[in-house]
Write an enzyme that holds these catalytic residues in place. Structure first.
Site, PDB file in Angstrom:
ATOM      1  CG  HIS A  69      -1.449   1.483   1.484  1.00 48.71           C
ATOM      2  ND1 HIS A  69      -1.149   1.768   2.114  1.00 48.71           N
ATOM      3  CD2 HIS A  69      -2.590   1.486   1.001  1.00 48.71           C
ATOM      4  CE1 HIS A  69      -2.279   3.079   2.539  1.00 48.71           C
ATOM      5  NE2 HIS A  69      -3.433   3.020   1.470  1.00 48.71           N
ATOM      6  CD  GLU A  72      -2.940   2.646  -3.898  1.00 48.01           C
ATOM      7  OE1 GLU A  72      -3.624   3.935  -4.050  1.00 48.01           O
ATOM      8  OE2 GLU A  72      -2.767   1.234  -2.694  1.00 48.01           O
ATOM      9  CG  HIS A  73      -0.585   5.817  -0.515  1.00 47.95           C
ATOM     10  ND1 HIS A  73      -0.347   7.238  -0.321  1.00 47.95           N
ATOM     11  CD2 HIS A  73      -0.522   4.644  -0.495  1.00 47.95           C
ATOM     12  CE1 HIS A  73      -2.039   6.959   0.760  1.00 47.95           C
ATOM     13  NE2 HIS A  73      -2.424   5.477  -0.023  1.00 47.95           N
ATOM     14  CD  GLU A 144      -4.613   5.218   3.293  1.00 48.46           C
ATOM     15  OE1 GLU A 144      -4.896   4.022   3.088  1.00 48.46           O
ATOM     16  OE2 GLU A 144      -3.675   6.104   3.105  1.00 48.46           O
TER      17      GLU A 144
END
Length: 427
Positions: A69, A72-73, A144
């Site tokens: 993840h 991906e950012h 997040e």
């Protein structure tokens, strides 16, 4: 350039496939006259892939949870600015997501497809990661993580997975934890990128009114030359069939309790269309047992034990499989009690063939309607491609799945001993 053409005459659909010299696969589903075009660039790399052996090496590599993840950012930040701004300037809508098993980069557009597709191909292949940007991103992702930690719907779902699984990383939040992302470094990110973003571990899908030859030519031109490599060895802990716990409860400020009931499937590694067959069987059974047309659903709804938030699903991957159902309820334990009673009744009396046939036809109708959506087609292809099948293979499964098979799957999957309940309530 060798192009494979697959025609599904019964459904008036054509699929074109091409494999780049690097091993990258590209799939185009033309939809003539459609306004929107939808393209994805995906890697078989998700949150559960935190321990593996890199091709050509012998020792295991263990990385912090949440790194897929995190990566991906980072790919959206380029040396010359934000990729999101570049897509916006081209009039398209970009997005990306990381799941348990894959990371997907995508865009949809109505015009300037070639320019948008070039941008997608190039930014995914060119990570720009600095130590400074990694440290900055840790703060962003920490926010997040905290946001999801305070989200009752997110927590009731992952609390169920924690109840179902003792060791498998599917029980862990996709973004990781504040502690785990704190151990992520620039070097580790590049190591994971080089391992999992090799073209042979990736697939491109394009759905819409496009020229498949032009799409393949763009791929041929833009994909960096790379030789095929042997497969990545993914390592998962020994899980076993037992539950971690039968019940999970968390106190959070909610107006109505939230719940999920889950069934942990026993170890299985289906291949080819058997994956689709098993998946369809469980989903049909869920509908038969507690779908909106079932007697149990009506009883629960009339008693006020469930409402319109009720949902259900089944996830089937090579290393895990589970079904889950739930929503809001004033008394989750009562829902579970009546569900157990219904399962026992079906086990004693048997399933009704007529119910199965009605649900099979209805499900097939819904599936066929999905083929009018470029997004649905593309997402189905991504999810199923890494399992070695396509969405069109479902059509044969719908026509050939039998009642005896459904009965066998019911006996196997809906085992009350592998059933857990997760509840989030305010007191």
């Amino acid at each position: 350039m060798k192009i494979e053409t697959i025609e599904y005459k019964k459904y008036d659909e054509m699929v074109y496939k091409y494999e780049h010299s690097s091993g990258l696969k590209c799939i185009v589903v033309p939809k003539r006259g459609y306004y929107k075009k939808y393209a994805t660039f995906s890697t078989q790399y998700g949150s559960v892939d935190n321990e593996f052996i890199i091709p050509g090496e012998k020792t295991k590599t263990k990385v912090p949870d949440g790194i897929a993840h995190f990566l991906e950012h980072k790919l959206f930040e380029q040396k010359d600015g934000s990729v999101m701004d570049k897509f916006a300037a081209l009039g398209s809508r970009p997005n990306a997501f990381t799941s348990f098993n894959q990371t997907v980069y995508l865009f949809s557009c109505t015009d300037m497809f070639k320019e948008n597709f070039d941008l997608l191909l190039n930014f995914v292949q060119n990570p720009y990661i600095t130590e400074e940007s990694v440290e900055k991103e840790k703060g962003i992702i920490a926010q997040e993580i905290n946001m999801y930690r305070d989200n009752p719907g997110w927590r009731v779902s992952f609390n169920l997975l924690d109840a179902l699984y003792k060791e498998h990383p599917v029980k862990l939040d996709i973004a990781g934890s504040i502690e785990s992302i704190g151990r992520i470094t620039k070097e580790t990110l590049y190591k994971c990128y080089d391992t999992f973003y090799h073209p042979s571990n990736m697939v491109i899908t394009v759905v819409g009114d496009v020229d498949y030859r032009q799409v393949f030519e763009q791929v041929e031109k833009n994909i960096k030359t790379a030789e095929k490599v042997s497969g990545i060895k993914r390592i998962y802990p020994e899980e076993g069939e037992g539950l971690n716990k039968k019940y999970s409860e968390q106190i959070m400020p909610v107006s109505t309790p939230l719940f999920y009931i889950g069934f942990k499937d026993s170890s299985l590694e289906p291949e080819g269309t058997e994956i689709l067959k098993y998946d369809l069987a469980v989903k049909l059974l869920l509908s038969a047992i507690i779908g909106k047309s079932s007697e149990l659903y009506t009883k629960l709804y009339d008693k006020g034990l469930i409402n319109s938030t009720f949902e259900m699903d089944f996830s089937l991957e090579k290393s895990y499989a589970y079904s889950m159902l739930g929503g809001e309820s004033i008394n989750p334990e009562a829902v579970m009690e009546l569900l157990v009673k219904e399962i026992k009744t079906i086990r004693d009396k048997g399933l009704e063939p007529s119910v199965f046939e009605r649900l099979r036809r209805a499900s097939k109708g819904r599936f066929l309607r999905q083929m009018n959506s470029v997004e649905s087609i593309s997402r189905s292809f991504i999810n199923l491609y890494f399992k070695g099948v396509t969405m069109f293979d479902y059509l044969n499964v719908y026509d050939t799945i039998g009642f005896d098979y459904i009965t066998d799957v019911f006996d196997k999957h809906f085992d009350i001993e592998r059933m857990a309940l997760s509840v989030v309530k305010n007191r």
